[in-house]
Motif scaffolding. Structure first.
Motif, PDB file in Angstrom:
ATOM      1  N   ARG A   5       0.837  -1.209   0.000  1.00 50.42           N
ATOM      2  CA  ARG A   5       0.000   0.000   0.000  1.00 50.42           C
ATOM      3  C   ARG A   5       0.871   1.258   0.000  1.00 50.42           C
ATOM      4  O   ARG A   5       0.560   2.232  -0.674  1.00 50.42           O
ATOM      5  CB  ARG A   5      -0.952  -0.002   1.189  1.00 50.42           C
ATOM      6  CG  ARG A   5      -2.004  -1.104   1.068  1.00 50.42           C
ATOM      7  CD  ARG A   5      -3.089  -0.968   2.095  1.00 50.42           C
ATOM      8  NE  ARG A   5      -3.896   0.213   1.933  1.00 50.42           N
ATOM      9  CZ  ARG A   5      -4.896   0.355   1.058  1.00 50.42           C
ATOM     10  NH1 ARG A   5      -5.187  -0.625   0.247  1.00 50.42           N
ATOM     11  NH2 ARG A   5      -5.594   1.457   1.020  1.00 50.42           N
ATOM     12  N   VAL A   8       2.183   1.858  -3.472  1.00 52.64           N
ATOM     13  CA  VAL A   8       1.147   2.420  -4.349  1.00 52.64           C
ATOM     14  C   VAL A   8       1.030   3.918  -4.112  1.00 52.64           C
ATOM     15  O   VAL A   8       0.998   4.710  -5.055  1.00 52.64           O
ATOM     16  CB  VAL A   8      -0.215   1.723  -4.118  1.00 52.64           C
ATOM     17  CG1 VAL A   8      -1.337   2.491  -4.793  1.00 52.64           C
ATOM     18  CG2 VAL A   8      -0.159   0.301  -4.641  1.00 52.64           C
ATOM     19  N   HIS A   9       0.977   4.331  -2.861  1.00 47.38           N
ATOM     20  CA  HIS A   9       0.846   5.755  -2.551  1.00 47.38           C
ATOM     21  C   HIS A   9       2.062   6.547  -3.015  1.00 47.38           C
ATOM     22  O   HIS A   9       1.922   7.655  -3.541  1.00 47.38           O
ATOM     23  CB  HIS A   9       0.583   5.970  -1.065  1.00 47.38           C
ATOM     24  CG  HIS A   9      -0.786   5.545  -0.655  1.00 47.38           C
ATOM     25  ND1 HIS A   9      -1.922   6.205  -1.054  1.00 47.38           N
ATOM     26  CD2 HIS A   9      -1.216   4.499   0.093  1.00 47.38           C
ATOM     27  CE1 HIS A   9      -2.984   5.603  -0.572  1.00 47.38           C
ATOM     28  NE2 HIS A   9      -2.584   4.560   0.127  1.00 47.38           N
ATOM     29  N   ARG A  12       1.850   6.828  -6.832  1.00 50.88           N
ATOM     30  CA  ARG A  12       0.831   7.809  -7.217  1.00 50.88           C
ATOM     31  C   ARG A  12       1.370   9.228  -7.103  1.00 50.88           C
ATOM     32  O   ARG A  12       1.118  10.070  -7.933  1.00 50.88           O
ATOM     33  CB  ARG A  12      -0.400   7.688  -6.330  1.00 50.88           C
ATOM     34  CG  ARG A  12      -1.296   6.572  -6.715  1.00 50.88           C
ATOM     35  CD  ARG A  12      -2.536   6.619  -5.873  1.00 50.88           C
ATOM     36  NE  ARG A  12      -3.290   5.397  -6.017  1.00 50.88           N
ATOM     37  CZ  ARG A  12      -4.216   4.998  -5.177  1.00 50.88           C
ATOM     38  NH1 ARG A  12      -4.499   5.724  -4.127  1.00 50.88           N
ATOM     39  NH2 ARG A  12      -4.860   3.881  -5.388  1.00 50.88           N
ATOM     40  N   TRP A  75      -8.262   3.063  -7.200  1.00 49.43           N
ATOM     41  CA  TRP A  75      -8.634   2.249  -6.056  1.00 49.43           C
ATOM     42  C   TRP A  75      -7.406   1.658  -5.400  1.00 49.43           C
ATOM     43  O   TRP A  75      -7.225   1.818  -4.226  1.00 49.43           O
ATOM     44  CB  TRP A  75      -9.644   1.167  -6.451  1.00 49.43           C
ATOM     45  CG  TRP A  75     -11.024   1.720  -6.422  1.00 49.43           C
ATOM     46  CD1 TRP A  75     -11.864   1.723  -5.355  1.00 49.43           C
ATOM     47  CD2 TRP A  75     -11.697   2.410  -7.476  1.00 49.43           C
ATOM     48  NE1 TRP A  75     -13.031   2.367  -5.693  1.00 49.43           N
ATOM     49  CE2 TRP A  75     -12.953   2.798  -6.985  1.00 49.43           C
ATOM     50  CE3 TRP A  75     -11.367   2.740  -8.784  1.00 49.43           C
ATOM     51  CZ2 TRP A  75     -13.875   3.488  -7.744  1.00 49.43           C
ATOM     52  CZ3 TRP A  75     -12.290   3.427  -9.556  1.00 49.43           C
ATOM     53  CH2 TRP A  75     -13.523   3.796  -9.037  1.00 49.43           C
ATOM     54  N   ASP A  76      -6.583   0.984  -6.124  1.00 52.64           N
ATOM     55  CA  ASP A  76      -5.389   0.358  -5.564  1.00 52.64           C
ATOM     56  C   ASP A  76      -5.148  -0.898  -6.375  1.00 52.64           C
ATOM     57  O   ASP A  76      -6.079  -1.607  -6.728  1.00 52.64           O
ATOM     58  CB  ASP A  76      -5.619   0.003  -4.087  1.00 52.64           C
ATOM     59  CG  ASP A  76      -4.389  -0.525  -3.388  1.00 52.64           C
ATOM     60  OD1 ASP A  76      -3.496  -1.074  -4.067  1.00 52.64           O
ATOM     61  OD2 ASP A  76      -4.303  -0.396  -2.162  1.00 52.64           O
ATOM     62  N   GLU A  77      -3.911  -1.168  -6.659  1.00 54.88           N
ATOM     63  CA  GLU A  77      -3.622  -2.368  -7.450  1.00 54.88           C
ATOM     64  C   GLU A  77      -3.943  -3.642  -6.685  1.00 54.88           C
ATOM     65  O   GLU A  77      -4.023  -4.715  -7.259  1.00 54.88           O
ATOM     66  CB  GLU A  77      -2.174  -2.374  -7.922  1.00 54.88           C
ATOM     67  CG  GLU A  77      -1.159  -2.358  -6.818  1.00 54.88           C
ATOM     68  CD  GLU A  77       0.234  -2.080  -7.329  1.00 54.88           C
ATOM     69  OE1 GLU A  77       1.184  -2.402  -6.587  1.00 54.88           O
ATOM     70  OE2 GLU A  77       0.391  -1.559  -8.433  1.00 54.88           O
ATOM     71  N   TRP A  79      -6.817  -4.015  -5.047  1.00 53.68           N
ATOM     72  CA  TRP A  79      -8.276  -4.035  -4.883  1.00 53.68           C
ATOM     73  C   TRP A  79      -8.792  -5.425  -5.238  1.00 53.68           C
ATOM     74  O   TRP A  79      -8.507  -5.952  -6.298  1.00 53.68           O
ATOM     75  CB  TRP A  79      -8.901  -2.983  -5.796  1.00 53.68           C
ATOM     76  CG  TRP A  79     -10.393  -3.032  -5.853  1.00 53.68           C
ATOM     77  CD1 TRP A  79     -11.153  -3.625  -6.817  1.00 53.68           C
ATOM     78  CD2 TRP A  79     -11.312  -2.473  -4.923  1.00 53.68           C
ATOM     79  NE1 TRP A  79     -12.490  -3.464  -6.542  1.00 53.68           N
ATOM     80  CE2 TRP A  79     -12.615  -2.759  -5.382  1.00 53.68           C
ATOM     81  CE3 TRP A  79     -11.171  -1.760  -3.744  1.00 53.68           C
ATOM     82  CZ2 TRP A  79     -13.753  -2.347  -4.702  1.00 53.68           C
ATOM     83  CZ3 TRP A  79     -12.302  -1.353  -3.078  1.00 53.68           C
ATOM     84  CH2 TRP A  79     -13.570  -1.649  -3.557  1.00 53.68           C
TER      85      TRP A  79
END
Length: 128
Positions: A5, A8-9, A12, A75-77, A79
């Protein structure tokens, strides 16, 4: 679970940094820094995911954006839910856009969101 997570952030932030100036999408003006969408100077109320969808499509106006890209970026990889949530949020975005146009005191030029069956979506660029 926390490490993916965080990645991902961080991704982004580095890849999808918002433009420093508001972007005009037809008569809609999208200010990612202030997280505001306006039509003829009047705020268009968008839910957080709807705003993120419009912002991502706006950054890639005229380009096809796949379902997978939208899900991973918004959403997030990781998800695990249905991609139906993307369809529902896209329908909400389209509905709010139309409602804003109808309540506008003057005719509004709005960007068209085209569904690319089996692939994703494209925000159409205005010509002329």
């Amino acid at each position: 679970m926390l490490l993916p997570r965080l990645r991902v952030h961080l991704r982004r932030r580095t890849l999808a940094s918002p433009p420093s100036e508001p972007v005009a999408l037809g008569d809609l003006v999208l200010d990612e820094i202030a997280r505001r969408c306006t039509l003829h100077g009047v705020d268009v109320p968008l839910r957080p995911k709807e705003f993120e969808l419009l912002a991502l499509l706006g950054r890639h106006a005229g380009e096809a954006v796949s379902h997978e890209t939208l899900m991973a970026e918004i959403w997030d990889e990781n998800w695990f839910g249905s991609t139906k949530t993307l369809d529902v949020n896209m329908a909400g975005l389209r509905r709010r856009r139309t409602t804003a146009a109808k309540s506008s005191p003057r005719p509004a030029r709005l960007p068209q969101i085209t569904t690319l069956r089996g692939h994703g979506y494209r925000l159409e660029q205005e010509h002329g």
